[in-house]
Design a protein around this motif. Structure first.
Motif, PDB file in Angstrom:
ATOM      1  N   GLU A 190       0.839  -1.205   0.000  1.00  0.00           N
ATOM      2  CA  GLU A 190       0.000   0.000   0.000  1.00  0.00           C
ATOM      3  C   GLU A 190       0.871   1.251   0.000  1.00  0.00           C
ATOM      4  N   THR A 201      -2.901   8.277  -4.371  1.00  0.00           N
ATOM      5  CA  THR A 201      -3.965   7.463  -4.938  1.00  0.00           C
ATOM      6  C   THR A 201      -3.535   6.873  -6.270  1.00  0.00           C
ATOM      7  N   TYR A 251      -5.309   5.226  -9.630  1.00  0.00           N
ATOM      8  CA  TYR A 251      -6.556   5.015 -10.355  1.00  0.00           C
ATOM      9  C   TYR A 251      -6.307   4.019 -11.496  1.00  0.00           C
ATOM     10  N   GLU A 292     -10.926   4.173 -11.672  1.00  0.00           N
ATOM     11  CA  GLU A 292     -11.440   3.763 -10.367  1.00  0.00           C
ATOM     12  C   GLU A 292     -10.320   3.729  -9.334  1.00  0.00           C
ATOM     13  N   ASP A 293     -10.565   4.335  -8.174  1.00  0.00           N
ATOM     14  CA  ASP A 293      -9.596   4.342  -7.082  1.00  0.00           C
ATOM     15  C   ASP A 293      -9.287   2.905  -6.671  1.00  0.00           C
ATOM     16  N   LYS A 310      -8.146   1.778  -4.053  1.00  0.00           N
ATOM     17  CA  LYS A 310      -8.535   1.477  -2.672  1.00  0.00           C
ATOM     18  C   LYS A 310      -9.927   0.843  -2.609  1.00  0.00           C
ATOM     19  N   SER A 311     -10.757   1.158  -3.582  1.00  0.00           N
ATOM     20  CA  SER A 311     -12.125   0.642  -3.583  1.00  0.00           C
ATOM     21  C   SER A 311     -12.237  -0.705  -4.314  1.00  0.00           C
ATOM     22  N   GLN A 312     -11.131  -1.163  -4.880  1.00  0.00           N
ATOM     23  CA  GLN A 312     -11.158  -2.410  -5.637  1.00  0.00           C
ATOM     24  C   GLN A 312     -10.687  -3.577  -4.785  1.00  0.00           C
ATOM     25  N   ASP A 313     -11.207  -4.752  -5.083  1.00  0.00           N
ATOM     26  CA  ASP A 313     -10.736  -5.972  -4.442  1.00  0.00           C
ATOM     27  C   ASP A 313      -9.317  -6.250  -4.947  1.00  0.00           C
ATOM     28  N   LYS A 314      -8.347  -6.332  -4.023  1.00  0.00           N
ATOM     29  CA  LYS A 314      -6.938  -6.476  -4.412  1.00  0.00           C
ATOM     30  C   LYS A 314      -6.692  -7.771  -5.177  1.00  0.00           C
ATOM     31  N   TYR A 369      -7.959  -7.232  -8.642  1.00  0.00           N
ATOM     32  CA  TYR A 369      -7.078  -6.284  -9.328  1.00  0.00           C
ATOM     33  C   TYR A 369      -5.829  -6.993  -9.841  1.00  0.00           C
TER      34      TYR A 369
END
Length: 225
Positions: free
Chosen positions: A54, A59, A61, A65-66, A68-72, A75
């Motif tokens: 992390e 940030t 993108y 899409e950020d 942080k809001s995605q399933d790692k 991703y």
């Protein structure tokens, strides 16, 4: 088309700051070379982009899409393909089996049933795209040359169709002729719409890139006596 954007990206190991305010946008269809002296944070930047660590601040993108809001897991198994300098292949498996395993892992969360026959056909097809014939695809990895193993590593990264390919010194252990062959593959990937981001010390590799990003080594702070 912008596929990846870094906004004020920072990263620190404890009190040591490695990345400080990195801002950059990456597009499909281009090769980017990340260069800089040892310790400048090149490999760290790839680790942050790939979601393995992390960022301390900032940030990322991906497709707007950020991160942080995605399933790692999603991703890393769908959007990003990573190629390592030391290949990171399973040496007891064949080239084809390494690619098949990567495909099966990426589909493990999908509800649809995994079609083994289709996966095998796709694995052979991808290996053929990077220059490995059926005989080479069926060899155990340890029976392949360094250049052939790197081709397997590229095929594995491509196996689930990511938009972004990250490569950490992909030609660092290869001779000059093989280096050129690997970069020809990278050029074809970019021509087919992939965003290819390469960390390198090679002037040849950097010269093949559409854009060059130089990271500066962070200066050590000095306390006044």
């Amino acid at each position: 088309m912008e596929v990846l954007k870094l906004e004020n990206l920072c990263f620190s190991y404890g009190s040591k700051q490695v990345l400080n305010g990195v801002n950059y946008s990456f597009e499909n269809g281009k090769i980017y070379a990340i260069v800089g002296k040892s310790g400048a944070g090149k490999t760290t930047l790839l680790s942050v982009i790939s979601g393995l660590v992390e960022p301390t601040e900032g940030t990322i993108y991906c497709n707007g899409e950020d991160m942080k809001s995605q399933d790692k897991y999603e991703y890393r198994s769908k959007n990003i393909g990573v190629i390592f300098q030391d290949f990171n292949l399973l040496t007891k498996l064949t080239a084809k089996e390494n690619v098949e395993l990567s495909m099966e892992i990426s589909k493990s969360n999908d509800k649809q049933k995994i079609d083994k026959g289709e996966i095998e056909r796709k694995a052979y097809g991808i290996l053929d795209q990077v220059g490995l014939d059926r005989d080479e695809a069926d060899r155990r990895v340890l029976k392949l040359s360094g250049g052939q193993q790197q081709r397997v590593a590229i095929a594995r990264a491509l196996s689930y169709g990511p938009d972004i390919i990250l490569a950490d010194e992909p030609t660092g252990n290869l001779d000059e002729e093989t280096q050129e062959e690997i970069m020809d593959i990278m050029k074809k990937l970019a021509a087919n719409g992939k965003c290819v981001i390469i960390v390198t010390h090679s002037s040849y590799v950097a010269g093949c890139a559409d854009e060059r990003i130089e990271l500066k080594t962070m200066k050590k702070s000095t306390k006044k006596q």
